[in-house]
Scaffold this motif. Sequence first.
Motif, PDB file in Angstrom:
ATOM      1  N   ASP A  18       0.811  -1.214   0.000  1.00  0.00           N
ATOM      2  CA  ASP A  18       0.000   0.000   0.000  1.00  0.00           C
ATOM      3  C   ASP A  18       0.847   1.268   0.000  1.00  0.00           C
ATOM      4  OD1 ASP A  18      -2.332  -1.485   0.070  1.00  0.00           O
ATOM      5  OD2 ASP A  18      -2.391  -1.526   2.262  1.00  0.00           O
ATOM      6  N   GLY A  23       0.261   9.749   0.018  1.00  0.00           N
ATOM      7  CA  GLY A  23      -1.005   9.743   0.739  1.00  0.00           C
ATOM      8  C   GLY A  23      -1.136   8.556   1.672  1.00  0.00           C
ATOM      9  N   ALA A  24      -0.566   7.401   1.274  1.00  0.00           N
ATOM     10  CA  ALA A  24      -0.627   6.205   2.115  1.00  0.00           C
ATOM     11  C   ALA A  24       0.195   6.404   3.387  1.00  0.00           C
ATOM     12  CB  ALA A  24      -0.118   4.994   1.337  1.00  0.00           C
ATOM     13  N   HIS A  26       0.832   9.296   4.779  1.00  0.00           N
ATOM     14  CA  HIS A  26       0.073  10.273   5.565  1.00  0.00           C
ATOM     15  C   HIS A  26      -1.028   9.575   6.365  1.00  0.00           C
ATOM     16  CE1 HIS A  26      -2.039  13.937   6.653  1.00  0.00           C
ATOM     17  NE2 HIS A  26      -3.140  13.450   6.096  1.00  0.00           N
ATOM     18  N   GLY A  27      -1.762   8.670   5.695  1.00  0.00           N
ATOM     19  CA  GLY A  27      -2.821   7.941   6.386  1.00  0.00           C
ATOM     20  C   GLY A  27      -2.287   7.065   7.502  1.00  0.00           C
ATOM     21  N   TRP A  28      -1.164   6.404   7.259  1.00  0.00           N
ATOM     22  CA  TRP A  28      -0.524   5.560   8.278  1.00  0.00           C
ATOM     23  C   TRP A  28      -0.191   6.389   9.515  1.00  0.00           C
ATOM     24  CZ3 TRP A  28       5.167   3.621   7.382  1.00  0.00           C
ATOM     25  CH2 TRP A  28       5.613   2.904   8.512  1.00  0.00           C
ATOM     26  N   GLU A  30      -1.453   9.344  10.481  1.00  0.00           N
ATOM     27  CA  GLU A  30      -2.646   9.839  11.168  1.00  0.00           C
ATOM     28  C   GLU A  30      -3.285   8.744  12.017  1.00  0.00           C
ATOM     29  OE1 GLU A  30      -3.781  13.261  10.957  1.00  0.00           O
ATOM     30  OE2 GLU A  30      -1.688  13.176  10.340  1.00  0.00           O
ATOM     31  N   GLN A  31      -3.280   7.513  11.526  1.00  0.00           N
ATOM     32  CA  GLN A  31      -3.869   6.402  12.268  1.00  0.00           C
ATOM     33  C   GLN A  31      -3.058   6.018  13.500  1.00  0.00           C
ATOM     34  OE1 GLN A  31      -4.320   3.281   9.340  1.00  0.00           O
ATOM     35  NE2 GLN A  31      -5.533   4.616   8.004  1.00  0.00           N
ATOM     36  N   ARG A  42      -6.915  17.024  14.844  1.00  0.00           N
ATOM     37  CA  ARG A  42      -5.753  16.613  14.074  1.00  0.00           C
ATOM     38  C   ARG A  42      -4.625  17.638  14.246  1.00  0.00           C
ATOM     39  NH1 ARG A  42      -6.941  12.485  10.406  1.00  0.00           N
ATOM     40  NH2 ARG A  42      -8.701  11.339  11.276  1.00  0.00           N
ATOM     41  N   ARG A 158      -0.897  10.644  -4.721  1.00  0.00           N
ATOM     42  CA  ARG A 158      -1.999   9.714  -4.471  1.00  0.00           C
ATOM     43  C   ARG A 158      -1.891   8.504  -5.392  1.00  0.00           C
ATOM     44  NH1 ARG A 158      -4.294  11.142   0.375  1.00  0.00           N
ATOM     45  NH2 ARG A 158      -4.799  13.376   0.413  1.00  0.00           N
TER      46      ARG A 158
END
Length: 206
Positions: A18, A23-24, A26-28, A30-31, A42, A158
């Motif tokens: 992934d 963006g991936a 960034h999502g990691w 944030e989680q 945030r 992205r």
Amino acid sequence: MYLSRVEIDTKNRQKIRDLSHLGAYHGWIEQSFPDEIAQGERKRHLWRIDQLQGRTYLLLLSPDKPDLEKLEKYGRPGTAMSKDYEPFLNRLAKNQVLRFRLTANPAFRGGKSSKHPGKIIPYFAVDKQLGWLENKAENGGFKLLSADVVGHDRPSLRKQSRVSLNRTVYEGVLQITDLSKFRNVLTEGLGREKAFGMGLMTVIPM
């Protein structure tokens, strides 16, 4: 502030399939802060990807300590660590000489007018990239004693997107000229695209 690090498990294809775009990442990140998600708050998280002795690391600076178990989602088990960054920041002093490393997005706004905000245009030439950093130095509370561009690429923003970001890695030596401004650079980042792995500067004493 907390400085955290985890070794990315690049040899595990299932884990990293992934991580093909910024963006991936960034999502990691944030989680990795479930309390912030639960509270709907945030905060700014500065991060970058570092290569060290053939291994790949995610380096993260954040106001709160991340959940280390979640930070290891794409990392090697047992490699996530976090430490309080404030004691180090408090030891910094004006005129101190430090080695630095910075990943940034050097760019300028072209075509700006009273009717148009202009377009963000990246710097690709090494001399322009170094010039960008020199221009940031005075307002950032530091003076460059030496600087080199040691890496440059254009990762995708992205998945299945044609948009890429200009990512440049700098290393060198600097001297602190304004402690308050310099501390702000270390904690708030330098330049654009901070949410996508740009702007994090780290320093070590000479």
